[in-house]
Design an enzyme around this catalytic site. Structure first.
Site, PDB file in Angstrom:
ATOM      1  N   ASP A 291       8.201  24.255  15.119  1.00  0.00           N
ATOM      2  CA  ASP A 291       8.464  24.714  16.472  1.00  0.00           C
ATOM      3  C   ASP A 291       9.805  24.106  16.912  1.00  0.00           C
ATOM      4  OD1 ASP A 291       8.304  25.992  18.866  1.00  0.00           O
ATOM      5  OD2 ASP A 291       6.257  25.384  19.294  1.00  0.00           O
TER       6      ASP A 291
HETATM    7  C1  BGC Z   1       7.471  27.634  21.505  1.00  0.00           C
HETATM    8  C2  BGC Z   1       7.211  28.576  20.354  1.00  0.00           C
HETATM    9  C3  BGC Z   1       8.338  29.586  20.266  1.00  0.00           C
HETATM   10  C4  BGC Z   1       9.648  28.828  20.126  1.00  0.00           C
HETATM   11  C5  BGC Z   1      10.835  29.744  19.955  1.00  0.00           C
HETATM   12  C6  BGC Z   1       8.867  27.044  21.466  1.00  0.00           C
HETATM   13  O1  BGC Z   1       9.164  26.335  22.599  1.00  0.00           O
HETATM   14  O2  BGC Z   1       6.498  26.604  21.481  1.00  0.00           O
HETATM   15  O3  BGC Z   1       5.974  29.204  20.488  1.00  0.00           O
HETATM   16  O4  BGC Z   1       8.115  30.463  19.197  1.00  0.00           O
HETATM   17  O5  BGC Z   1       9.848  28.031  21.252  1.00  0.00           O
HETATM   18  O6  BGC Z   1      11.183  30.387  21.111  1.00  0.00           O
END
Ligand code: BGC
Length: 745
Positions: A291
């Site tokens: 993440d």
């Molecule tokens: C979120 C993810 C997301 C990623 C990319 C993160 O802050 O937890 O679910 O896919 O950002 O945008």
């Protein structure tokens, strides 16, 4: 010598590109050919080029996290990045792709990812809402359309489905999953993966899916986002892991690690999760991305002293791609040189990523997804809008309908439409609405106006805002309401009060909306509440006082039409809650498949209960009314006892005993009465959504096998134990018929 090397490289690159430029007529993907190509590439790639493939950066086109790295275009040109997210649009992705293909030594194409969570441009209901439809076909279609639109805008990869079980409605990201139940979440996860990936990744209308967040993210203490997770291995395996495992079996292309720790180790650095379980036990062959900056975050977690160590921990645990943190870019080469990371580990990660690029056909034509004509043709089509309206109305849950207040007559004389969410385009598309343009969404007021007879008078007043203390609009709203025959009151949350970084300590109606409802109630006119929220809310007063309540979540682009369809009976509501509605935050976590305890709730003092409120939920899991009535009868099993290998046939008759056609989600739960470890009081094991005409009956058949009865026994073996079971079939997790059976040795 250097020259010779360059000639060799050029020859190999020419070979790779030449052989990929001939598209096989039928079979899009040849394992052997892919292996040869990737072997050849790995042979000529420098360590730095390999690390580039393991690096994912955001573009500045959209923002989904706290830091924007400057200079991503330079990084692309220097081969320092293999994938980009938050960039979409045929032209924009083509422009970035050109930089990678034309300006780097090997011309390896970029992979474009994005959070296409519930639709891309045509926005569908938020995932929690869509899950309330319990309609797997409709959910698959919604993901299919999202993939069609996203891929037409140059995207190859979506960061979905999110399959985190959420038993705590304070957690904002409950909006993004399928609620509290493992079985329902698993079925929906599979529908979404099928929808996104189709059956051929080479097909231009499919995208790679990404199961996230691995794992336990929904179990953060106190419902606070990113918070610590601590659970037994048994709960992890039984409740949280199954939807992830199911998507691996279904061939999902990628996994995303979660921000949280599990048992003291951040998931992004967990060898146990990423290698022992995901690779060794489950045989996952896709790639793992972190993440957003979650490698870097292992420093504040306190598991490593600095980012250099964080990089080693992540890659050795099994993380293939670093999202946005730049840690691999910064430190991997040195880690390899110092012998702390083996280059073979990096080769494996690069191979997994290149395989996906190959399967998408990017080596054959890096620009195949970035096509302006396709983009124009495929986005927000009539067909997509119709599908969005269809799923949206199926996602609405009728929580209360006293004295058949609903449906309203289309020729009602005067209707007051009140509330801060009544004529609000912006909130309709919910959180994580990708490239969705809120200005194109249909408000409730617009939907109602389009539905009623030409003679009906529609009045509107906002009353209050969603989330502040202003009350001066209430008297105007009351005045307006007094002129009407009925009031439709649209209240709830702002879209961004759920989603990421949007936990709430109170899940009451925010601002002065309850006061608005109470003042309107005093007029004596029927107040029909249209709730919009990304989570269950505590709405005891509304439940006691409003004659009708619809939970409509955030329904997307077509929200207003979908709600009007239900308000006026063009569609008979069929949604069922995928999550329990508590009476008070004090009850949280409150979920249907709890354990009995040694002192189950009763009227006696020394039992497991609260003194100050009823211990039941306000609305249980699986609950949802219809404008018609369904009666259940004749629950039968084909035998009283079964050997381990026998199939258990369960039948029940469901009758539409009202006077309107309708759909019902027939739910089957089991209880294992005695186990080597204690078992939940109920567990959903099957469901079927059926449609019945007035007066019509249907026999619904379910089949269970020992696999449906299996769990992690005292020795952590996954199997069914002999003994007595109950089976429950009914309209929600509380109102069921019951039968018994025995499972023999
Ligand atoms: C979120 C993810 C997301 C990623 C990319 C993160 O802050 O937890 O679910 O896919 O950002 O945008």
């Amino acid at each position: 010598m250097e020259n010779l090397k360059n000639i060799r490289v050029l020859a190999i690159v020419a070979l790779i590109m030449a052989s990929t430029s001939v598209a096989p007529a039928q079979k899009r993907f040849d394992e052997q050919e892919m292996k040869v190509k990737i072997d050849s590439l790995l042979f000529i790639m420098t360590l730095e080029e390999k690390i580039g493939q393991l690096t994912l950066y955001t573009s500045d086109y959209d923002v989904t996290g706290p830091t924007i790295r400057e200079g991503y275009k330079e990084d692309i040109k220097q081969g320092k990045v293999g994938a980009i997210f938050n960039a979409f649009g045929a032209e924009y992705t083509r422009m970035l792709q050109e930089m990678a293909v034309e300006e780097t030594r090997l011309g390896i194409p970029l992979l474009f990812g994005y959070d296409v969570i519930h639709g891309h441009k045509t926005i569908f209901p938020i995932p929690l809402g869509e899950s309330a439809s319990w309609d797997l076909e409709a959910i698959e279609k919604s993901a299919r359309i999202a993939a069609i639109e996203a891929s037409a805008e140059g995207l190859h990869w979506t960061f979905a489905p999110m399959v985190d079980i959420a038993r705590d409605p304070r957690w904002g990201r409950i909006a993004e999953g399928s609620g509290e139940d493992t079985y329902l979440t698993t079925e929906i996860a599979l529908a979404r993966v099928r929808g996104f990936q189709g059956d051929d990744l080479y097909d231009l209308s499919t995208v790679l899916a990404c199961t996230k967040h691995f794992v336990g993210y929904g179990a953060g203490l106190a419902g606070r986002d990113y918070n610590t997770v601590d659970m037994s291995d048994r709960v992890l395996r039984e409740v949280y892991l199954p939807p992830f495992k199911a998507t691996v079996d279904a061939g999902v292309a990628s996994f995303m690690t979660s921000f949280n720790e599990v048992d003291g180790v951040p998931a992004t650095g967990s060898h146990y999760l990423l290698t022992e379980i995901l690779r060794n036990e489950w045989g996952f062959e896709g790639f793992v991305v972190t993440d957003y900056t979650s490698i870097n975050e292992m420093v504040p977690h306190g598991i490593v002293a600095n980012e250099y160590e964080a990089g080693a921990l992540a890659i050795n645990a099994g993380v293939d791609m670093d999202m946005q943190g730049g840690v691999y870019q910064e430190h991997l080469a040195e880690l390899v040189k110092k012998g702390e990371v083996e280059e073979e580990q990096i080769n494996k990660a690069v191979r997994r990523i290149l395989e996906m690029k190959y399967k998408l056909g990017l080596f054959e034509d890096p620009y195949r997804y970035s096509n302006v004509d396709r983009e124009k043709e495929m986005v927000m089509t009539e067909e997509h809008l119709d599908a969005a309206r269809d799923v949206a109305r199926k996602s609405i849950v009728l929580l209360k309908n006293e004295a058949q207040t609903l449906p309203l007559k289309k020729d009602i004389k005067t209707l007051a439409v009140i509330g801060p969410l009544a004529d609000n385009k912006k909130e309709m598309i919910g959180s994580w609405s990708a490239a969705g343009d809120w200005s194109k969404s249909v408000t409730l007021l617009e939907g109602i106006k389009a539905a009623v007879s030409p003679n009906t008078k529609i009045l509107f007043a906002q009353g209050t805002n969603i989330n502040d203390d202003a009350t001066q609009g209430i008297s105007e709203a009351v005045k307006t309401a007094k002129k009407a025959d009925a009031i439709v009151l649209a209240i709830g949350e702002e879209a961004l009060m759920s989603g990421e970084a949007a936990s709430r300590a109170s899940i009451d109606l925010p601002g002065k909306q309850l006061q608005l409802a109470q003042e309107l109630h005093k007029t004596g006119k029927p107040v029909i509440v249209v709730l919009m929220s990304g989570r269950p809310l505590t709405i005891n007063w509304l439940d006691e006082n409003a004659p009708a309540i619809l939970e409509t979540w955030f329904l997307g682009t077509q929200a207003g039409h979908a709600i009007a369809d239900v308000l006026f009976g063009d569609y008979n509501p069929s949604g069922k809650l995928p999550v329990t509605f508590p009476r008070s935050v004090g009850q949280i976590p409150l979920f249907y498949n709890n354990k009995n305890t040694g002192r189950p709730i009763s009227d006696e003092k020394y039992t497991s209960k609260y003194l100050d409120i009823p211990n039941t939920p306000l609305y249980p899991f699986g609950y949802g009314l219809s404008y018609t009535y369904f009666t259940y009868s004749n629950l039968k099993l084909n035998k009283p006892q079964y050997t381990m290998d026998e199939q258990i046939d369960v039948t029940v008759t469901v009758t539409n005993s009202g006077d309107m056609k309708g759909e019902e989600v027939v739910q089957l739960y089991i209880r294992d009465l005695v186990g080597s470890v204690t078992r939940p009081v109920k567990e959903l094991k099957a469901f079927e959504k059926i449609a019945l005409a007035p007066g019509e009956s249907q026999q619904v058949n379910f089949t269970l096998t020992k696999d449906n009865l299996a769990f992690y026994t005292r020795n952590m073996e996954f199997k069914a134990e002999p003994g007595d079971f109950k089976v429950f079939v009914g309209t929600n997790s509380e109102e069921c018929l019951e039968a018994d059976f025995k499972l023999l040795e």
